[in-house]
Design an enzyme around this catalytic site. Structure first.
Site, PDB file in Angstrom:
ATOM      1  NE  ARG A 173      -3.090  -0.135   3.427  1.00 43.92           N
ATOM      2  CZ  ARG A 173      -3.654  -1.029   4.140  1.00 43.92           C
ATOM      3  NH1 ARG A 173      -4.296  -2.186   3.915  1.00 43.92           N
ATOM      4  NH2 ARG A 173      -3.328  -0.899   5.506  1.00 43.92           N
ATOM      5  NE  ARG A 177       4.869   9.278  -4.667  1.00 42.94           N
ATOM      6  CZ  ARG A 177       4.326   9.584  -3.624  1.00 42.94           C
ATOM      7  NH1 ARG A 177       4.918  10.296  -2.623  1.00 42.94           N
ATOM      8  NH2 ARG A 177       3.250   9.453  -3.428  1.00 42.94           N
ATOM      9  NE  ARG A 250      -3.731  -5.111  16.450  1.00 47.11           N
ATOM     10  CZ  ARG A 250      -2.961  -5.288  17.672  1.00 47.11           C
ATOM     11  NH1 ARG A 250      -3.362  -6.258  18.359  1.00 47.11           N
ATOM     12  NH2 ARG A 250      -2.049  -4.494  17.912  1.00 47.11           N
ATOM     13  NE  ARG A 281      -1.917   6.995  13.092  1.00 46.54           N
ATOM     14  CZ  ARG A 281      -2.598   7.016  11.971  1.00 46.54           C
ATOM     15  NH1 ARG A 281      -2.003   7.493  10.853  1.00 46.54           N
ATOM     16  NH2 ARG A 281      -3.931   6.965  11.984  1.00 46.54           N
ATOM     17  CD  GLU A 306      -3.779   7.342  15.748  1.00 46.03           C
ATOM     18  OE1 GLU A 306      -3.468   5.859  15.124  1.00 46.03           O
ATOM     19  OE2 GLU A 306      -4.615   7.802  15.361  1.00 46.03           O
ATOM     20  CE1 TYR A 354      -8.830   0.784   7.907  1.00 48.48           C
ATOM     21  CE2 TYR A 354      -8.421   1.549   5.739  1.00 48.48           C
ATOM     22  CZ  TYR A 354      -8.433   1.767   6.937  1.00 48.48           C
ATOM     23  OH  TYR A 354      -7.947   3.102   7.340  1.00 48.48           O
ATOM     24  CG  ASP A 356      -8.646   4.440   2.820  1.00 47.59           C
ATOM     25  OD1 ASP A 356      -8.536   4.397   4.033  1.00 47.59           O
ATOM     26  OD2 ASP A 356      -7.851   4.120   1.961  1.00 47.59           O
TER      27      ASP A 356
HETATM   28  P1  FAD Z   1     -18.502   3.577  10.341  1.00 48.92           P
HETATM   29  O1  FAD Z   1     -17.857   4.949  10.068  1.00 48.92           O
HETATM   30  O2  FAD Z   1     -17.902   2.888  11.326  1.00 48.92           O
HETATM   31  O3  FAD Z   1     -20.158   3.700  10.973  1.00 48.92           O
HETATM   32  C1  FAD Z   1     -20.791   3.053  11.133  1.00 48.92           C
HETATM   33  C2  FAD Z   1     -21.863   3.234  12.417  1.00 48.92           C
HETATM   34  O4  FAD Z   1     -22.840   2.356  12.712  1.00 48.92           O
HETATM   35  C3  FAD Z   1     -21.315   3.782  13.521  1.00 48.92           C
HETATM   36  O5  FAD Z   1     -21.663   5.226  13.760  1.00 48.92           O
HETATM   37  C4  FAD Z   1     -21.716   2.890  14.407  1.00 48.92           C
HETATM   38  O6  FAD Z   1     -22.077   3.552  16.010  1.00 48.92           O
HETATM   39  C5  FAD Z   1     -23.008   2.664  13.877  1.00 48.92           C
HETATM   40  N1  FAD Z   1     -23.894   1.252  14.449  1.00 48.92           N
HETATM   41  C6  FAD Z   1     -23.001  -0.052  14.483  1.00 48.92           C
HETATM   42  N2  FAD Z   1     -23.796  -1.042  15.118  1.00 48.92           N
HETATM   43  C7  FAD Z   1     -25.002  -0.514  15.340  1.00 48.92           C
HETATM   44  C8  FAD Z   1     -26.295  -0.882  15.858  1.00 48.92           C
HETATM   45  N3  FAD Z   1     -26.220  -2.045  16.567  1.00 48.92           N
HETATM   46  N4  FAD Z   1     -27.230   0.164  16.263  1.00 48.92           N
HETATM   47  C9  FAD Z   1     -27.139   1.266  15.904  1.00 48.92           C
HETATM   48  N5  FAD Z   1     -25.968   1.984  15.351  1.00 48.92           N
HETATM   49  C10 FAD Z   1     -24.946   1.000  14.972  1.00 48.92           C
HETATM   50  N6  FAD Z   1     -10.546   6.497   5.723  1.00 48.92           N
HETATM   51  C11 FAD Z   1      -9.576   7.288   4.719  1.00 48.92           C
HETATM   52  O7  FAD Z   1     -10.170   7.413   3.680  1.00 48.92           O
HETATM   53  N7  FAD Z   1      -8.588   8.230   5.020  1.00 48.92           N
HETATM   54  C12 FAD Z   1      -8.055   7.839   6.448  1.00 48.92           C
HETATM   55  O8  FAD Z   1      -7.028   8.531   6.793  1.00 48.92           O
HETATM   56  C13 FAD Z   1      -8.768   7.137   7.352  1.00 48.92           C
HETATM   57  N8  FAD Z   1      -8.338   6.895   8.567  1.00 48.92           N
HETATM   58  C14 FAD Z   1      -8.874   5.914   9.445  1.00 48.92           C
HETATM   59  C15 FAD Z   1      -8.460   5.747  10.725  1.00 48.92           C
HETATM   60  C16 FAD Z   1      -9.059   4.787  11.379  1.00 48.92           C
HETATM   61  C17 FAD Z   1      -8.409   4.694  12.964  1.00 48.92           C
HETATM   62  C18 FAD Z   1      -9.914   4.058  11.259  1.00 48.92           C
HETATM   63  C19 FAD Z   1     -10.679   2.843  11.981  1.00 48.92           C
HETATM   64  C20 FAD Z   1     -10.479   4.177   9.915  1.00 48.92           C
HETATM   65  C21 FAD Z   1      -9.736   4.968   8.938  1.00 48.92           C
HETATM   66  N9  FAD Z   1     -10.647   5.385   7.702  1.00 48.92           N
HETATM   67  C22 FAD Z   1      -9.624   6.111   7.009  1.00 48.92           C
HETATM   68  C23 FAD Z   1     -11.742   4.651   7.049  1.00 48.92           C
HETATM   69  C24 FAD Z   1     -12.962   5.314   7.423  1.00 48.92           C
HETATM   70  O9  FAD Z   1     -13.162   5.363   8.820  1.00 48.92           O
HETATM   71  C25 FAD Z   1     -14.107   4.483   6.999  1.00 48.92           C
HETATM   72  O10 FAD Z   1     -13.983   4.463   5.310  1.00 48.92           O
HETATM   73  C26 FAD Z   1     -15.487   5.170   7.112  1.00 48.92           C
HETATM   74  O11 FAD Z   1     -15.819   5.639   8.585  1.00 48.92           O
HETATM   75  C27 FAD Z   1     -16.565   3.993   6.856  1.00 48.92           C
HETATM   76  O12 FAD Z   1     -17.751   4.127   7.283  1.00 48.92           O
HETATM   77  P2  FAD Z   1     -18.994   3.064   7.578  1.00 48.92           P
HETATM   78  O13 FAD Z   1     -20.301   4.038   7.824  1.00 48.92           O
HETATM   79  O14 FAD Z   1     -18.730   2.067   6.997  1.00 48.92           O
HETATM   80  O15 FAD Z   1     -18.625   2.721   8.998  1.00 48.92           O
HETATM   81  N1  UDP Z   2       3.922   1.053   7.727  1.00 48.86           N
HETATM   82  C1  UDP Z   2       5.014   1.192   8.238  1.00 48.86           C
HETATM   83  N2  UDP Z   2       5.752   1.987   8.652  1.00 48.86           N
HETATM   84  C2  UDP Z   2       5.073   3.361   8.700  1.00 48.86           C
HETATM   85  C3  UDP Z   2       3.605   3.487   8.247  1.00 48.86           C
HETATM   86  C4  UDP Z   2       3.232   2.320   7.693  1.00 48.86           C
HETATM   87  O1  UDP Z   2       5.897   0.032   8.297  1.00 48.86           O
HETATM   88  O2  UDP Z   2       5.726   4.360   9.169  1.00 48.86           O
HETATM   89  C5  UDP Z   2       3.233   0.127   7.201  1.00 48.86           C
HETATM   90  C6  UDP Z   2       2.424  -0.720   8.259  1.00 48.86           C
HETATM   91  O3  UDP Z   2       2.517  -2.235   8.370  1.00 48.86           O
HETATM   92  C7  UDP Z   2       1.031  -0.381   7.659  1.00 48.86           C
HETATM   93  C8  UDP Z   2       1.136  -0.494   6.331  1.00 48.86           C
HETATM   94  O4  UDP Z   2       2.483   0.198   6.008  1.00 48.86           O
HETATM   95  O5  UDP Z   2       0.001  -1.285   8.075  1.00 48.86           O
HETATM   96  C9  UDP Z   2       0.117   0.352   5.472  1.00 48.86           C
HETATM   97  O6  UDP Z   2       0.377   1.593   6.042  1.00 48.86           O
HETATM   98  P1  UDP Z   2      -0.964   2.768   6.128  1.00 48.86           P
HETATM   99  O7  UDP Z   2      -0.322   4.050   6.614  1.00 48.86           O
HETATM  100  O8  UDP Z   2      -1.673   2.670   4.700  1.00 48.86           O
HETATM  101  O9  UDP Z   2      -1.775   1.958   7.293  1.00 48.86           O
HETATM  102  P2  UDP Z   2      -3.231   2.061   7.786  1.00 48.86           P
HETATM  103  O10 UDP Z   2      -3.998   3.275   6.774  1.00 48.86           O
HETATM  104  O11 UDP Z   2      -3.828   0.841   7.620  1.00 48.86           O
HETATM  105  O12 UDP Z   2      -2.977   2.757   9.322  1.00 48.86           O
END
Ligand code: FAD
Ligand code: UDP
Length: 374
Positions: A173, A177, A250, A281, A306, A354, A356
């Protein structure tokens, strides 16, 4: 009678409900949390939008998705350029000419490539054929030095497993470069909504009935009768009462602090890539939306450390673990879901994938289009 009961007000549920409302359908959106927006929800602290469920950077190559979200909110020019801190020494990410200069002092792409090729050749002496795990993939991709300094410990902290037991694709992922370019993503469109993600959610759900603090499973019988169809965006294993077992995730514990200083680390994202630092981080939220003098004008700052941990029931499920065990269990739940006639499943938890944000929007647009055409 509603046309759709949307369980979950995250990006998936909100985009779906918006599209159906545009098509003249009547939706009720519920969420078990005390706010709307799912994981993109932000809390405003000291004038700073704090990403409560982890840093979220919108990025996509899909013009249709980009145009769609820009109808609701303007995006700023934020470009993700994380820094890695390895035992106090800083490196640019993703792996690019800046990183190679910091690692080896090389100043041209030719020198950098030669260095990497030298290390790849050593890796090829022991790794024959296709890489079987993340460790082998990393060694063949960038060689020993970068693997040991920037990948191994970070990855093992993040996933709680040795790199030799993780799938190779995770590391593919990250861009590699031979130019001086610290942009973490290759996508042409990137940014953060000006004013925060809540603006996007509020605009999507404008005019739609919503209820927070409502857990579907606590009112399952009565809620099942309120709409012609249910769109379920929560965990699919819970929907089926874990009849085939729990899916694993996780999760991340956030240690949040408001500091009495305008600028803590000078960047939104700093990864700690050594094994001694217990967190993966530190996020400094103001840098997602404040640039230049605005950083100093806001006297306070909010940071989150985190800590990546194994998920247990009761915790927030974040990253699906797509290994053999979980993929097999998910396939069985998926089979049940496919037989449903009045329940649709979508989003990160219901599809155990997963996604985005941009692919989440894309999937929700696709599902709403299918429903409209039906
Ligand atoms: P969610 O946002 O999880 O929404 C699901 C909702 O359902 C929640 O509000 C929950 O409370 C509700 N729910 C669940 N069960 C019930 C129930 N029984 N009754 C009522 N409500 C319920 N994407 C990016 O593009 N860029 C990023 O930098 C990025 N960073 C991320 C970092 C982290 C730590 C995580 C976990 C995700 C990240 N993502 C990122 C992904 C992004 O969060 C998801 O793509 C997006 O939130 C998905 O939306 P969703 O609606 O599927 O799920
Ligand atoms: N990764 C790493 N070092 C870093 C950042 C990322 O080794 O400083 C690895 C790590 O295994 C991670 C993967 O690259 O799960 C993908 O990174 P990304 O930032 O896409 O992770 P995520 O969005 O899943 O947090």
């Amino acid at each position: 009678m509603y046309d759709y009961l949307v369980v979950g007000s995250g990006l998936f549920g909100s985009v779906f409900a918006h599209q159906m409302k545009q098509a003249g359908k009547y939706c009720l959106v519920i969420d078990r949390r005390n706010h709307l927006g799912g994981n993109i929800y932000c809390e405003n602290i000291e004038g700073i939008n704090v990403h409560k469920y982890g840093a979220h950077i919108f990025h996509t190559a899909n013009r249709e998705v980009w145009d769609f979200v820009n109808k609701f909110v303007q995006f700023n020019r934020y470009t993700n350029c994380p820094i890695a801190n390895y035992k106090g020494k800083l490196y640019n990410l993703p792996f690019n000419m800046n990183t190679f200069y910091q690692m080896w002092g090389v100043t041209t792409p030719e020198q950098a490539l030669a260095k990497i090729e030298q290390q790849r050749a050593i890796a090829r002496q022991t790794i024959k054929g296709e890489p079987q795990n993340l460790e082998q993939q990393a060694l063949l991709l960038v060689g020993h030095d970068i693997y040991e300094t920037l990948i191994k410990s970070y990855t093992e902290k993040q996933w709680g497993r040795p790199c030799a037991e993780l799938p190779a694709f995770i590391i593919r992922r990250l861009p590699l470069r031979f130019v001086f370019d610290n942009n973490y993503f290759n996508d042409p469109y990137q940014g953060i909504p000006i004013g925060g993600y809540n603006k996007l959610i509020d605009a999507l759900l404008d005019g739609i009935e919503t209820k927070t603090n409502v857990d579907f499973f606590e009112h399952r019988d009565e809620l099942t009768g309120v709409a012609k169809k249910i769109v379920f965006t929560g965990p699919i294993d819970q929907f089926y009462d874990y009849c085939y077992g729990h899916l694993q995730y996780r999760t991340v514990r956030f240690e949040q602090e408001t500091l009495n200083m305008p600028n803590f680390q000078g960047n939104a994202v700093v990864n700690y890539t050594d094994s001694e630092t217990p967190y993966t981080r530190i996020i400094e939220h103001k840098h997602f939306e404040m640039f230049g003098v605005a950083v100093e004008q806001c006297q306070k700052t909010v940071v989150s450390r985190e800590y990546s941990t194994e998920w247990r029931p009761g915790m927030e499920p974040y990253y699906p673990i797509n290994d053999e065990r979980n993929s097999a269990i998910y396939a069985r739940y998926r089979h049940l879901a496919e037989a449903e006639t009045s329940v649709l499943f979508g989003g990160r938890l219901a599809e155990y994938k997963y996604y985005d944000m941009a692919p989440t929007v894309e999937r929700a647009l696709d599902l709403s289009m299918k429903e409209i055409c039906n």
